[in-house]
Write an enzyme that holds these catalytic residues in place. Structure first.
Site, PDB file in Angstrom:
ATOM      1  N   TYR A 277      14.085  27.641  13.546  1.00 19.80           N
ATOM      2  CA  TYR A 277      13.799  28.863  12.778  1.00 19.80           C
ATOM      3  C   TYR A 277      14.867  29.046  11.697  1.00 19.80           C
ATOM      4  O   TYR A 277      16.023  29.331  12.000  1.00 19.80           O
ATOM      5  CB  TYR A 277      13.795  30.062  13.729  1.00 19.80           C
ATOM      6  CG  TYR A 277      13.109  31.284  13.184  1.00 19.80           C
ATOM      7  CD1 TYR A 277      13.502  31.855  11.973  1.00 19.80           C
ATOM      8  CD2 TYR A 277      12.068  31.884  13.876  1.00 19.80           C
ATOM      9  CE1 TYR A 277      12.867  32.980  11.481  1.00 19.80           C
ATOM     10  CE2 TYR A 277      11.431  33.007  13.391  1.00 19.80           C
ATOM     11  CZ  TYR A 277      11.841  33.560  12.194  1.00 19.80           C
ATOM     12  OH  TYR A 277      11.211  34.682  11.714  1.00 19.80           O
ATOM     13  N   TYR A 325       8.255  27.176   2.899  1.00 20.59           N
ATOM     14  CA  TYR A 325       6.822  27.010   3.231  1.00 20.59           C
ATOM     15  C   TYR A 325       6.143  28.356   3.447  1.00 20.59           C
ATOM     16  O   TYR A 325       5.256  28.762   2.703  1.00 20.59           O
ATOM     17  CB  TYR A 325       6.723  26.093   4.446  1.00 20.59           C
ATOM     18  CG  TYR A 325       5.598  26.287   5.426  1.00 20.59           C
ATOM     19  CD1 TYR A 325       4.267  25.985   5.090  1.00 20.59           C
ATOM     20  CD2 TYR A 325       5.866  26.746   6.720  1.00 20.59           C
ATOM     21  CE1 TYR A 325       3.258  26.148   6.039  1.00 20.59           C
ATOM     22  CE2 TYR A 325       4.863  26.886   7.652  1.00 20.59           C
ATOM     23  CZ  TYR A 325       3.559  26.600   7.314  1.00 20.59           C
ATOM     24  OH  TYR A 325       2.572  26.763   8.247  1.00 20.59           O
TER      25      TYR A 325
END
Lengths: 381, 125
Positions: A277, A325
């Site tokens: 993450y 992204y």
């Protein structure tokens, strides 16, 4: 729980980036669910357990069940921030192993870009922190980055390498939000938000969602796609507010990672692709250390020299990550989707060769909750 | 439960110019204030006045869009607890990890009431 007792059999994104005005988080959860079930070769009628979380839906599985017309016999809206969905994997395994569920759906949806971040993801402030006006969450991560730099000599250039590598991976991902080339200087010269972090050290603010479907390993083998087995998982948390974090340079990923590796019977060297993450450039640096890929303080050097970029020896965040992204409020579910694709060999231009074991690591709150899962293709069973 | 919420007791200390915190029966400092000690569950928490001397554990300069930069710091008090605060009297970027700081009360925009802030120890004396 038993290594490999359950498998992910379907995984999909919803529409990402900026969705049509008026789209709800439940719309995106449902769209991703439709795609993930189609991927698995299952139907809504097969789903008997719901897992969901959203910053916009405090009772997310209720919204999901209502929308889908599914009345589950097992339900879990555990909300521990962006790591929630990695925690849901382990919770779903527990439900399936104990016979309380057979087919589990995990879903997420966020419209934080089209609705605005302050409305979509309001911060719950500590009354002991609020008077000092922390810009959360970035202030918390900036404090951790500053301390890591002080203790270990980590540099802003090293942090920038994380963003640069993410962008290079994103260039290989047709649905990534930011695909233009990015340099270390671009990151260093970008406007500062909370020192030492600038705007390019921070994740995107996008809409998006995703869904994954799990079932028992036995049932998974009869389905449409190669099963992706849950080999090990761990969850841990240490605090809610950054002023209560025991050490700014060591996260609960130490515990969640150790639990996941122990259950899987694997070591960091066995992992072929890593999805961490990346809420901010400091987070992968911390997690690489805490998960055992490098020693404490060596994370900055570890990510440097293009090592984690396409073509580097350590493929990290292969979809372009939350930095380039997609970051729909809570990114954890999309980590899982990318790991599944890599293990199936579905990742196109960004496919990592000989990919049998993937590590996904979710982070929630302000480095608060840490959840790790090891996933494996058939070869690792 | 207590008759006064831990938060209200803390604020009352602030109004008297003191940095209040708690301590367990074995002397372990507790902050933020609670109704029981984390870990042990001990409810015999005693209120204490901190000396106000501490060290910057970490620091950042926040730069809100369209606003003035300001400091946010985590300060380790000499009594052994950590709190969020801000370091004043110096430019926000001049605040450094390891800097010795001393507490004083200052009215903050949030409610116009006194809150603990810190100044570099040399400048405060």
């Amino acid at each position: 729980m038993t290594r490999g007792s359950v498998a992910i059999v379907g995984a999909a994104e919803s529409d990402l980036g900026e969705v049509a005005q008026g789209t709800t988080p439940a719309d995106l959860m449902a769209q991703a669910t439709h795609r993930a079930l189609a991927d698995a070769g299952l139907t809504l009628g097969d789903v008997d357990a719901l897992f969901a979380s959203s910053t916009q839906l405090s009772m997310a599985t209720l919204n999901l069940g209502e929308y889908l017309g599914v009345q589950p016999r097992y339900t879990d809206s555990t909300q521990i921030g962006g790591s929630s969905f990695v925690a849901h994997l382990q919770h779903a395994q527990a439900a399936i192993e104990t016979g309380r569920a057979e087919v589990a759906l995990i879903a997420h949806g966020s419209t934080q870009r089209s609705q605005g971040r302050s409305a979509a993801a309001p911060q719950e402030l500590s009354p002991y922190e609020a008077p000092y006006r922390p810009m959360l969450p970035v202030t918390a991560y900036a404090l951790a980055a500053a301390r890591h730099m002080h203790d270990y000599g980590t540099t802003r250039e090293q942090l920038a390498e994380v963003a640069v590598a993410a962008r290079a991976w994103a260039a290989l991902n047709p649905v990534a939000w930011q695909r233009k080339p990015l340099t270390v200087d671009d990151v260093l010269d970008a406007p500062q938000v909370c020192s030492p972090l600038g705007i390019r050290d921070c994740c995107l603010v996008t809409d998006g969602g995703g869904a994954v479907v799990l079932t028992s390993a036995a049932r998974a083998r009869d389905l449409a796609r190669p099963p992706v087995y849950l080999l090990g998982a761990g969850e841990a948390h240490t605090h809610r507010h950054i002023s209560s974090m025991p050490s700014l340079t060591e996260t609960a990923a130490v515990q969640s990672g150790a639990a996941a590796f122990a259950q899987a019977g694997l070591r960091p060297a066995d992992v072929d692709v890593v999805e961490l993450y990346d809420a901010f450039t400091i987070t992968p640096v911390l997690f690489l250390e805490d998960l055992g890929f490098c020693a404490n303080g060596e994370g900055g050097a570890f990510v440097s020299g293009g090592r984690i970029a396409p073509g580097g020896e350590f493929p990290l965040n292969t979809n372009g990550g939350g930095l380039s992204y997609c970051h729909p409020g809570m990114y954890g579910l999309l980590l899982i989707v990318e790991a599944v694709r890599q293990l199936r060999g579905d990742s196109g231009d960004r496919q990592v060769a000989d990919c049998d074991v993937a590590l996904v690591h979710g982070n929630g709150g302000v480095l608060s909750s840490q959840c790790t899962a090891l996933l494996g293709a058939e070869a690792t069973r | 439960m207590t008759d006064t919420a831990p938060y209200e007791t803390f604020r009352e200390y602030c109004r008297r110019g003191k940095l209040g915190h708690q301590e367990t029966t074995d002397g372990t400092p507790v902050f933020f204030p609670r109704v029981l000690a984390p870990g042990s569950g001990d409810t015999e928490l005693r209120w204490r006045e901190a000396s106000g001397h501490g060290t910057v554990y970490s620091t950042t300069t926040a730069r809100p869009r369209g606003g003035e930069p300001y400091n946010i710091a985590l300060v380790d008090l000499d009594e052994g607890f950590r709190m969020m605060s801000k370091v004043v009297d110096v430019e926000p970027d001049a605040v450094a990890i390891g800097m010795r700081v001393t507490m004083r009360m200052e009215s903050l925009d949030v409610d116009g009431e006194p809150w603990p802030v810190f100044a570099p120890t040399e400048a405060a004396t």
